[in-house]
Design a protein around this motif. Structure first.
Motif, short mmCIF file in Angstrom:
data_model
loop_
_atom_site.label_atom_id
_atom_site.label_comp_id
_atom_site.label_asym_id
_atom_site.label_seq_id
_atom_site.Cartn_x
_atom_site.Cartn_y
_atom_site.Cartn_z
N GLY A 1 -1.87 4.78 -0.70
CA GLY A 1 -0.78 3.76 -0.66
C GLY A 1 -0.86 2.30 -0.56
N LEU A 2 0.16 1.50 -0.44
CA LEU A 2 0.05 0.00 -0.59
C LEU A 2 -0.20 -0.68 0.56
N TYR A 3 -1.39 -1.54 0.33
CA TYR A 3 -2.01 -2.31 1.30
C TYR A 3 -1.72 -3.87 0.88
N GLU A 4 -1.28 -4.72 1.80
CA GLU A 4 -1.15 -6.19 1.89
C GLU A 4 -2.28 -6.64 2.27
N LEU A 5 -3.28 -7.31 1.31
CA LEU A 5 -4.58 -7.75 1.63
C LEU A 5 -4.45 -9.23 2.23
N GLY A 6 -3.52 -9.66 2.28
CA GLY A 6 -3.37 -11.30 2.77
C GLY A 6 -3.31 -12.22 1.64
N ASP A 7 -2.70 -13.40 1.75
CA ASP A 7 -2.55 -14.31 0.68
C ASP A 7 -1.80 -14.07 -0.45
N LYS A 8 -0.82 -13.02 -0.19
CA LYS A 8 0.01 -12.61 -1.09
C LYS A 8 -0.76 -11.44 -2.16
N LYS A 9 -1.83 -10.73 -1.73
CA LYS A 9 -2.45 -9.89 -2.50
C LYS A 9 -2.27 -8.55 -2.09
N HIS A 10 -2.26 -7.80 -3.09
CA HIS A 10 -1.81 -6.46 -2.79
C HIS A 10 -3.00 -5.32 -3.47
N LEU A 11 -3.13 -4.18 -2.71
CA LEU A 11 -4.19 -2.93 -3.33
C LEU A 11 -3.14 -1.88 -3.00
N TYR A 12 -3.15 -0.95 -4.17
CA TYR A 12 -2.61 0.22 -4.23
C TYR A 12 -3.50 1.51 -4.35
N VAL A 13 -3.58 2.26 -3.40
CA VAL A 13 -4.45 3.47 -3.47
C VAL A 13 -3.66 4.68 -3.94
N ASN A 14 -3.84 5.09 -5.21
CA ASN A 14 -2.89 6.22 -5.68
C ASN A 14 -3.57 7.47 -5.26
N GLY A 15 -2.60 8.54 -4.77
CA GLY A 15 -3.28 9.72 -4.28
C GLY A 15 -3.56 10.76 -5.53
#
Length: 285
Positions: A246-260
Motif C-alpha cells: 500500500g501507500l506510505y507517507e515517508l515525511g516531507d511530502k514523500k510517498h512510497l507505494y508498494v504494489n501487491g
C-alpha cells in the motif's frame, strides 16, 4: 441431564460444521478465485502545498507478473487491455516478469504483447530478482526492448509534459541478485524537478537520498499473498519487511507505494489480497 448433553453435542456439531464450511470456502477463495482476479487499485498521491499550478499525472503501475503455468500470456493480454482502457500518462513495471525464466516456453511472445501498451509519456521498467535469476538475465533486457519499455538499471531519464513540466524517472537495480548504485542513478539528476524512483524491493527506500524523489514505486512483497483482517500480511520476503503493502507517507511530502502485484510464486494462493494494477493520480509541480 441427557437432554442437556444431547443439546450441547448438537450445538457443537453445528458449530464444527459451520467452521468446516467456512474453512472450505476460504480454501476455495484462496486457491481458485482470488488468484484469478485482477482489480484496479486507485491511489491518490496528495500534496496540498503544490495546489494551483500543479499538473495531474496518471501513472499505471504493474509488477510481479511471474509469467508461468499460473499466469498465462492470455491473462497478460487482458492486463494490457485493462491498462490501455485507463489511458495512462505513464506506465511503469517494477520487476519479476517470469517466475522461472529459463523454463518459460513463450519468451519470444512476451514482447509482442507488452508492446501493445499505450502511454502518453512512455513506459519504464526495472529489474527484479526473478529477472536476474533462473537464467532471466539472458532474456529480460531483450524482452523489455521488444516491449518498447525503457529499462533503467541504476539510471535516470527525464520526460517533459505537455505543459512544460519536467519529471525525473530513476530506476534502481535489483538488490538481491543485481548491484544497487545510488550514486550512479542520481548522477546529473536535477532535484528541483518532480522525481519518481522505480525499484523492486521497497525497503531499499531507506537508503535513497530523499532530495531526489517525491514518489517511489515498488513491488516484490506480493502484499504477502495471504493477508488477515486487522493483521495484514502473514509473511513477506526479505527487503519487503518494513514496507509491505500500500501507500506510505515517508515525511516531507514523500510517498512510497508498494504494489501487491499480479502473479504468485512458490504457492498459487492469495487471500484478502487480490492481484492488482495501481492507477496513481499524482500532482507534479
Amino acid at each position: 441431564m441427557k437432554h442437556i448433553i444431547k443439546r450441547i453435542l448438537k450445538t457443537m456439531g453445528v458449530s464444527i460444521m459451520m467452521i468446516a464450511l467456512a474453512l472450505i470456502g476460504l480454501w476455495i477463495d484462496m486457491c481458485y478465485i482470488e488468484p484469478n482476479l485482477l482489480i484496479e487499485k486507485k491511489v491518490t498521491v496528495e500534496d496540498k502545498e503544490r495546489g494551483k499550478g500543479a499538473e495531474e499525472l496518471k501513472i499505471v503501475h504493474f509488477t510481479d507478473t511471474h509469467l508461468g503455468p499460473d499466469y498465462t500470456l492470455q491473462e497478460l493480454e487482458k492486463l494490457v487491455s485493462k491498462i490501455n482502457r485507463n489511458k495512462p500518462d505513464l506506465v511503469v513495471f517494477t520487476g519479476d516478469l517470469m517466475d522461472h525464466p529459463g523454463q518459460y516456453p513463450y519468451k519470444d511472445k512476451i514482447g509482442e504483447v507488452l508492446s501493445q501498451i499505450e502511454s502518453t509519456y512512455g513506459k519504464f521498467a526495472v529489474w527484479g530478482n526473478h529477472d536476474h535469476g533462473g537464467a532471466g538475465v539472458r532474456y529480460f533486457e531483450d524482452i523489455m526492448e521488444a516491449s518498447e519499455f525503457t529499462l533503467l538499471q541504476n539510471e535516470s531519464t527525464t520526460i517533459q509534459t505537455e505543459s512544460g513540466k519536467y519529471v525525473n524517472i530513476m530506476g534502481i537495480d535489483d538488490a538481491l541478485l543485481g548491484q544497487v548504485d545510488y550514486a550512479k542513478t542520481f548522477q546529473g539528476v536535477d532535484s528541483s524537478h518532480y522525481g519518481i524512483i522505480l525499484m523492486h524491493e521497497p525497503d531499499l527506500v531507506i537508503q535513497a537520498d530523499s532530495k531526489y524523489y517525491d514518489l517511489v514505486l515498488t513491488g516484490h512483497s506480493h502484499g504477502g499473498q495471504v493477508q488477515l483482517p486487522f493483521v495484514g500480511p502473514l509473511y513477506t520476503p526479505g527487503l519487503a519487511e518494513i514496507y509491505t503493502h500500500g501507500l506510505y507517507e515517508l515525511g516531507d511530502k514523500k510517498h512510497l507505494y508498494v504494489n501487491g502485484g499480479i502473479g504468485t510464486t512458490k504457492m498459487e494462493i492469495r487471500l484478502f489480497n487480490p492481484p492488482q494494477i495501481a492507477i496513481l493520480q499524482v500532482r507534479i509541480h
